[in-house]
Design a protein around this motif. Sequence first.
Motif, mmCIF file in Angstrom:
data_model
loop_
_atom_site.group_PDB
_atom_site.id
_atom_site.type_symbol
_atom_site.label_atom_id
_atom_site.label_comp_id
_atom_site.label_asym_id
_atom_site.label_seq_id
_atom_site.Cartn_x
_atom_site.Cartn_y
_atom_site.Cartn_z
ATOM 1 N N ASN A 177 1.804 -12.338 28.841
ATOM 2 C CA ASN A 177 0.948 -11.746 27.826
ATOM 3 C C ASN A 177 -0.529 -12.018 28.110
ATOM 4 O O ASN A 177 -1.331 -12.219 27.199
ATOM 5 N N THR A 178 -0.859 -12.013 29.383
ATOM 6 C CA THR A 178 -2.248 -12.236 29.775
ATOM 7 C C THR A 178 -2.664 -11.176 30.799
ATOM 8 O O THR A 178 -1.818 -10.543 31.427
ATOM 9 N N LEU A 179 -3.962 -11.034 30.939
ATOM 10 C CA LEU A 179 -4.520 -10.123 31.944
ATOM 11 C C LEU A 179 -5.217 -10.947 33.020
ATOM 12 O O LEU A 179 -5.727 -12.039 32.733
ATOM 13 N N PRO A 180 -5.249 -10.456 34.245
ATOM 14 C CA PRO A 180 -5.952 -11.186 35.306
ATOM 15 C C PRO A 180 -7.415 -11.410 34.928
ATOM 16 O O PRO A 180 -8.116 -10.451 34.583
ATOM 17 N N PRO A 181 -7.888 -12.649 34.975
ATOM 18 C CA PRO A 181 -9.289 -12.930 34.611
ATOM 19 C C PRO A 181 -10.293 -12.089 35.388
ATOM 20 O O PRO A 181 -11.327 -11.685 34.846
ATOM 21 N N SER A 182 -9.990 -11.808 36.661
ATOM 22 C CA SER A 182 -10.921 -11.021 37.479
ATOM 23 C C SER A 182 -11.087 -9.611 36.916
ATOM 24 O O SER A 182 -12.187 -9.033 36.951
ATOM 25 N N LYS A 183 -9.993 -9.024 36.396
ATOM 26 C CA LYS A 183 -10.079 -7.677 35.822
ATOM 27 C C LYS A 183 -10.854 -7.693 34.508
ATOM 28 O O LYS A 183 -11.632 -6.768 34.219
ATOM 29 N N ASN B 54 -3.314 1.458 33.455
ATOM 30 C CA ASN B 54 -3.840 0.144 33.843
ATOM 31 C C ASN B 54 -5.204 -0.041 33.197
ATOM 32 O O ASN B 54 -5.746 0.878 32.575
ATOM 33 N N LEU B 55 -5.756 -1.228 33.327
ATOM 34 C CA LEU B 55 -6.970 -1.562 32.589
ATOM 35 C C LEU B 55 -8.137 -0.656 32.965
ATOM 36 O O LEU B 55 -8.879 -0.185 32.088
ATOM 37 N N GLU B 56 -8.317 -0.374 34.262
ATOM 38 C CA GLU B 56 -9.412 0.488 34.678
ATOM 39 C C GLU B 56 -9.247 1.916 34.148
ATOM 40 O O GLU B 56 -10.204 2.530 33.667
ATOM 41 N N MET B 57 -8.030 2.437 34.246
ATOM 42 C CA MET B 57 -7.778 3.795 33.753
ATOM 43 C C MET B 57 -7.942 3.865 32.239
ATOM 44 O O MET B 57 -8.479 4.845 31.701
ATOM 45 N N THR C 153 -13.245 -9.725 33.713
ATOM 46 C CA THR C 153 -14.656 -9.867 34.080
ATOM 47 C C THR C 153 -15.229 -8.541 34.554
ATOM 48 O O THR C 153 -16.343 -8.146 34.183
ATOM 49 N N LYS C 154 -14.444 -7.817 35.375
ATOM 50 C CA LYS C 154 -14.922 -6.546 35.914
ATOM 51 C C LYS C 154 -15.175 -5.524 34.805
ATOM 52 O O LYS C 154 -16.225 -4.865 34.782
ATOM 53 N N ILE C 155 -14.241 -5.411 33.873
ATOM 54 C CA ILE C 155 -14.390 -4.441 32.791
ATOM 55 C C ILE C 155 -15.519 -4.855 31.849
ATOM 56 O O ILE C 155 -16.294 -4.018 31.378
#
Length: 314
Positions: free
Chosen positions: A130-136, A57-60, A138-140
């Motif tokens: 083909n998109t990522l959550p905007p909140s994620k 996932n994006l955080e990992m 912003t967080k990254i």
Amino acid sequence: MFEVRRFPELSWSLSRHKTMLTCLRKYAYDYYVSHNGWLTDGDSLARQAYRLKKITNLEMHFGSVVHDLIYQIIQHVLSGKEIPSEEAVVDEIRHHLNRGFVESTRKEHLWYNRPKHYTMLHEVYYSQTNTLPPSKITKITDRLHSTVKNFYASQSFADVLNKQNMRFIESEKFRFMKVDGTKIFVVMDLVYKDLRQGKWVIVDWKTGKSSDEDRNQLALYALYLQQKHDIESLDDIIIRNEYLLESTNIEHKLNEHDLVNVQRLYHISIEQMKEHLLDSEQNQPLPIEQYPMQEDPRICARCNYQELCFPASK
């Protein structure tokens, strides 16, 4: 020589222990069903499970990229090469994140056949967009600059720069110690001896928040280092968590009780793992149906194996 084994070798790590406690079905997929899934002529279920196991996932993914670049920067310092600027490192991390997104959205066919070599993001795979959550995003993005800045300002990197007073040993290797024939895996980010103080220092870089599990992880590191280098006293070992998100570091003073606790933990955990085997000598697992599924939908929503547990999800 590489040997194709019908069943994997039984081993132990804190991450494996945590998976077993979180969901036995995921544990079975991670450590048994996916075994040999990297073989081109392997069982179709094993190959599918192996692919899903490699989803991140994006955080990992962010944490993995940061750890890899930190390792490279430290190697540059130790070998006398030029140290990249903070801006260059930020750009490099951004490049890797963008590449992971492109591979997930436009190169799924490459990941499908070589999942170890390409990135697939959980947020993309299971959202069917083909998109990522905007909140994620912003967080990254918020974490990116501060994480790099805090690494360069960290106590541990200052020690690396002061390399003439330090003796470094290889880190980021898949190290292990054996207990009653079972490998206990230990992966340390950075290990060195401060020659001025006569102390060993173990550093663990954290790109997320602190966790209650950190102390057991550090105790395991200390136990390994004590055995590997015949260190008589725990007073000679400094354990340091560098929390790059928060720009803080915490040094832990461990005692023999901490080591006893972690030893008790892996002994009990290994016995629990053996309870889920059909043949403990071969490490042959029970049928998959005898590994219960998690009942918490919040945990299932983050799992890589939704496709196997709930076929309609993909």
